[in-house]
Design a protein around this motif. Structure first.
Motif: not given
Lengths: 574, 323
Positions: B296-323
């Motif tokens: 269960v602990a591992l599950l939450f970590i993996v889901i949160n990791f995917v959620v964080d990656l999704t943030y970057a996908l949804l919000d360009p302000r959170l992406r690295k390498g700003r112009a």
């Protein structure tokens, strides 16, 4: 420009007796109450007024976007002879963006932060025509090029946060121009921008409008800006147009008392240092109470607040892994922002020093360090020879003799505290007064800033912006300071309120021998209030000297650019 | 990006390790599994032999390190009760819970978000008020009661829906799933509905609050001023802007539903992970409990990791390498 108020036979837009009301708890708020005017094709109309005058609501009424529960209860808006009031919403939508478009005040808020510029332009294109993706991209690039955004092929894929405020406003203008509208309504489009950017946008807008033959309604509180772009000017007050006519005529020979009062409140039209005339104002305040003992103070005119080689860097601390990654070259070092890069400045006792610069120049950070709010990375700040902040790991402010007035009086006062408690809090904590004396003490300061002492039981939300700024001033003065750092204290206020606050500062300074550090981006206010001026640019002071000398003969290229960008009111030819 | 992933792996390792120690000690404190495993009339010799066989005669810290050492070799131990490897046991139960949870969370999002957005778009209409009343009901009605009511009405009174079990399953990639057969699907509907009720209400409320706030923003006003249709404003602007808090809640809810669908699975006798953990706790099946909670602990970590990656996908302000 015509000298008469005649309008051509076929006006583009004709507004007659427009009334937009908002029902509220008790009766209706008559935001717009019987406004009539017309605009010829290609004409630029300036709509001037203070906050709450109904100028923005007039704009929103024309484009059919009034927030609920507001509605047009009477009047007509005719676009090329076609009545817009009462049109079904889908027909209004077909007009919006196509025939009439709009540009808003704050470019930080108008663009969607999560969609690329190209996508937002594409959506606006698709609103009125069917268009392929490739073609939309092509058009988007052209639109960006038209508003002078360099490298539009690459910028079209950028996101708003990668753009500066000026560039975002250009994008907004590009979107407004997409379908070659016949009328653009600009609601304070340059208010949120720096003077030099404002000057650029103004010049470009003027050119684009005359090139495309677009009519423009330019809504603004700033008479000088309106005078530099508008053919005709309409002055609004409490939902009515009190005066309308050719720009030059209205601004040089105002007919209505309110227009005259607005003009008289402008610092740029008065002699520096003099009290500003104000048309509608509160009666002059009672004289302030005597200040407490001011022993050991140096004579007026001697160096008092000394800022010595102060540096402020902002950096994010890097974690364990990031440090490893930086060292092994896998990751870039974090950005370090040099907000203030080595500034030395001396404020003499009793003097008003203006600190001028654009946003991001570091002027506010410098002010906060001078006031002992922010800890400098290096360098010292001394008041009368004593350090303002203690040294050590967690430096604290150790003097009460320097106080601050902030820009936004809505944010700087705690909304859950009574005015009296807000003002008494500092003096009580520092034992300047006893709890028994506090009420009288607060009352005296309220009177000194022109407020009724009986207000001390009220809460901040019961006051207007100007009154709140007076309360903030009373709070600062109640600490019996010798130096006050004023961080843009009038930037968010209407001109007539601004005039009252400036007058108050001029008077209090003379009566209390105060020294002021006056931080502002508004060059005309600084000219009016300050003895000496320091111009800040990219964290450094590029020019410093007597106000009169700098305004008459700026030496540094940046100062020259800044002064040239200030819009100037036409002067009457007497 | 690389630093970010590295940091997350590091965090995951620490959390899983801490979780294993915590659970191991906690379960040890609950009771002695020997009392359950051996019949009370066994001789002292047999008792001692069994204790030694499971390594229960060693001090706690030693048991723990033996346990961690085995895990590093991929061995989570054997279940005392089922007498089969724990990893295998969990993997056979996972698909049942997975399909039930996904059905519930997807229903909550795909139906809840549009309904919530409508309620935020027209906050004063009677339909919106009805939607909001419904969502309050969804929050406050206990899951078990709602589940019993569903069984009462649809299984007992109408008889149109099965009351429990997984029904017929079909195999996909060697794993049995219910949703592939008509019978399995009809078995899934009631438990999925029951499981999604709370999430459904949550999604409605979140979507409504976000939409209401955004409808007054300059972004929406500007889009309208450019002539965009209301549908485009909602689907292209508002939905994108409210998606970040929604994804956060989606991730959290997905995790907690996967791990703790206990009540629903018990009521509908759905043979999933929730039932497994309840059974293990009652029979003090320590290896299953420990492995499950670490999972269960591992599950939450993996889901949160995917959620964080999704943030970057949804919000360009959170992406690295700003112009």
């Amino acid at each position: 420009m015509t000298d008469t108020v005649t309008t051509p036979a076929t006006p583009l837009l004709e507004v007659t007796n427009l009334k937009t009301w908002f029902p509220s708890g008790r009766g209706e708020v008559k935001a717009v109450d019987g406004v009539s005017f017309s605009i010829a094709p290609g004409e630029v109309l300036g709509l001037v007024g203070e906050s709450g005058s109904g100028k923005s609501i007039t704009g929103f009424s024309i484009i059919g976007l009034i927030d609920e529960p507001g509605r047009i209860i009477e009047g007509s808006i005719k676009l090329e002879g076609r009545e817009l009031v009462g049109l079904p919403s889908h027909e209004l939508r077909a007009i919006r963006g196509k025939t009439i478009s709009m540009v808003f005040q704050d470019p930080m808020m108008t663009l969607n932060p999560v969609l690329s510029i190209g996508t937002q332009i594409k959506l606006a294109l698709e609103a009125h025509e069917t268009i392929s993706s490739a073609e939309a991209r092509e058009r988007a690039i052209k639109a960006l090029a038209q508003v002078r955004i360099s490298d539009p092929e690459r910028k079209v894929d950028s996101f708003p946060h990668q753009f500066s405020g000026g560039m975002r406003q250009r994008v907004a203008i590009a979107i407004a121009l997409l379908h070659r509208p016949k009328l653009i309504i600009c609601d304070e489009p340059t208010t949120a921008l720096d003077v030099s950017i404002q000057a650029e946008i103004l010049a470009e807008m003027k050119e684009l409008v005359s090139e495309l033959g677009t009519a423009l309604i330019w809504i603004s509180h700033d008479l000088a800006i309106v005078s530099s772009i508008a053919d005709r000017v309409a002055v609004m007050k409490s939902g009515n147009i009190v005066e309308i006519g050719p720009a030059l005529g209205v601004l040089t020979k105002p007919q209505h008392d309110y227009t005259r009062a607005l003009l008289d409140a402008l610092p740029s039209r008065a002699k520096p240092g003099e009290l500003l005339l104000r048309g509608s104002g509160i009666a002059d305040a009672a004289p302030p109470p005597r200040k407490s003992a001011t022993a050991n103070l140096p004579p007026l005119g001697s160096p008092y607040l000394v800022i010595d080689d102060v540096v402020k860097r902002f950096e994010k601390p890097a974690g364990l892994f990031r440090n490893l990654a930086i060292k092994s070259g896998l990751s870039q070092p974090l950005n370090v922002v040099h907000a203030v890069a080595g500034v030395s400045l001396t404020v003499k006792r009793g003097e008003v020093l203006g600190l001028v610069g654009e946003s991001g120049s570091g002027k506010s950070t410098l002010g906060r360090m001078a006031a002992g709010i922010t800890v400098p990375t290096s360098g010292t700040i001394r008041l009368n020879g004593q350090p303002v902040m203690s040294i050590g790991r967690a430096p604290k402010k150790i003097t009460t003799r320097i106080q601050t007035i902030f820009q936004d009086p809505f944010a700087s006062l705690n909304g859950r505290m009574r005015i009296g408690d807000i003002i008494a809090e500092g003096p009580l904590a520092h034992r300047l007064v006893s709890r028994a004396e506090a009420a009288v003490y607060v009352g005296q300061w309220l009177a000194a800033v022109g407020l009724d002492p009986s207000f001390s039981n009220r809460f901040p939300h019961q006051f207007s912006g100007g009154q709140r700024q007076r309360i903030a001033i009373a709070r600062a003065l109640a600490m019996q300071p010798d130096v006050i750092v004023c961080d843009e204290p009038v930037a968010s206020l209407d001109v007539s309120i601004q005039a009252q606050i400036i007058n108050l500062l001029i008077r209090l300074r003379a009566e209390l021998d105060l020294s002021l550090v006056f931080i502002s981006h508004d060059l005309s206010v600084v000219r009016h209030l300050c003895d000496r001026v320091a111009i800040m640019y990219q964290g450094r002071i590029v020019e410093e000297g007597e106000a009169a000398a700098i305004y008459a003969d700026p030496q540094h290229a940046y100062t020259q650019r800044l002064l040239a960008a200030v819009p100037v009111l036409p002067q009457a030819a007497e | 990006m690389f630093g970010f992933i590295l940091q997350r792996l590091w965090q995951a390792l620490i959390v899983v390790l801490a979780m294993s120690a915590l659970v191991f000690c906690g379960v040890y404190a609950v009771g002695n599994p020997i009392d359950v495993l051996i019949s009370p009339d066994a001789t002292q010799d047999i008792r001692a032999a069994v204790i030694a066989q499971y390594g229960l005669d060693q001090p706690l810290w030693q048991q723990y390190f033996t346990f961690v050492g085995r895990i590093l070799h991929g061995d989570f131990g054997r279940s005392f009760v089922y007498n089969m490897p724990v990893s295998e046991l969990i993997l056979t139960r996972l698909p049942a819970t997975l399909e039930l949870t996904l059905a519930a969370v997807l229903f909550a999002s795909l139906v809840g978000i549009p309904i919530g957005m409508y309620a935020g778009y027209k906050p004063h209409s009677p339909i919106s008020r009805a939607i909001m009343a419904l969502s309050i009901l969804g929050f406050s009605v206990p899951t078990f009661w709602f589940g019993l009511m569903l069984i009462m009405v649809f299984a007992v009174q109408c008889g149109c829906m099965p009351a429990g079990g997984r029904g017929e399953t079909a195999s996909l990639f060697g794993v049995d799933f219910s949703f592939l057969t008509g019978d399995g699907l009809s078995h899934m509907i009631l438990p999925a509905l029951n499981l999604s009720l709370f999430k459904f209400s949550l999604m409605i409320r979140l979507a409504r609050a976000g939409t209401r706030e955004l409808m007054l923003s300059d972004t929406v006003k500007f889009a309208r001023a450019a002539g965009l249709s209301e549908f485009t404003v909602l689907s292209r602007h508002v939905l994108r802007l409210i998606s970040i808090p929604l994804v956060t809640v989606f991730g959290l809810e997905l995790g907690s539903t996967l791990a703790f669908a206990v009540v629903t699975e018990t009521i509908f006798s759905w043979p999933g992970l929730g039932k497994l953990i309840i059974d293990s706790i009652t029979s003090l099946d320590r290896p299953v409990m420990v492995a499950y909670l670490m999972f269960v602990a591992l599950l939450f970590i993996v889901i949160n990791f995917v959620v964080d990656l999704t943030y970057a996908l949804l919000d360009p302000r959170l992406r690295k390498g700003r112009a």
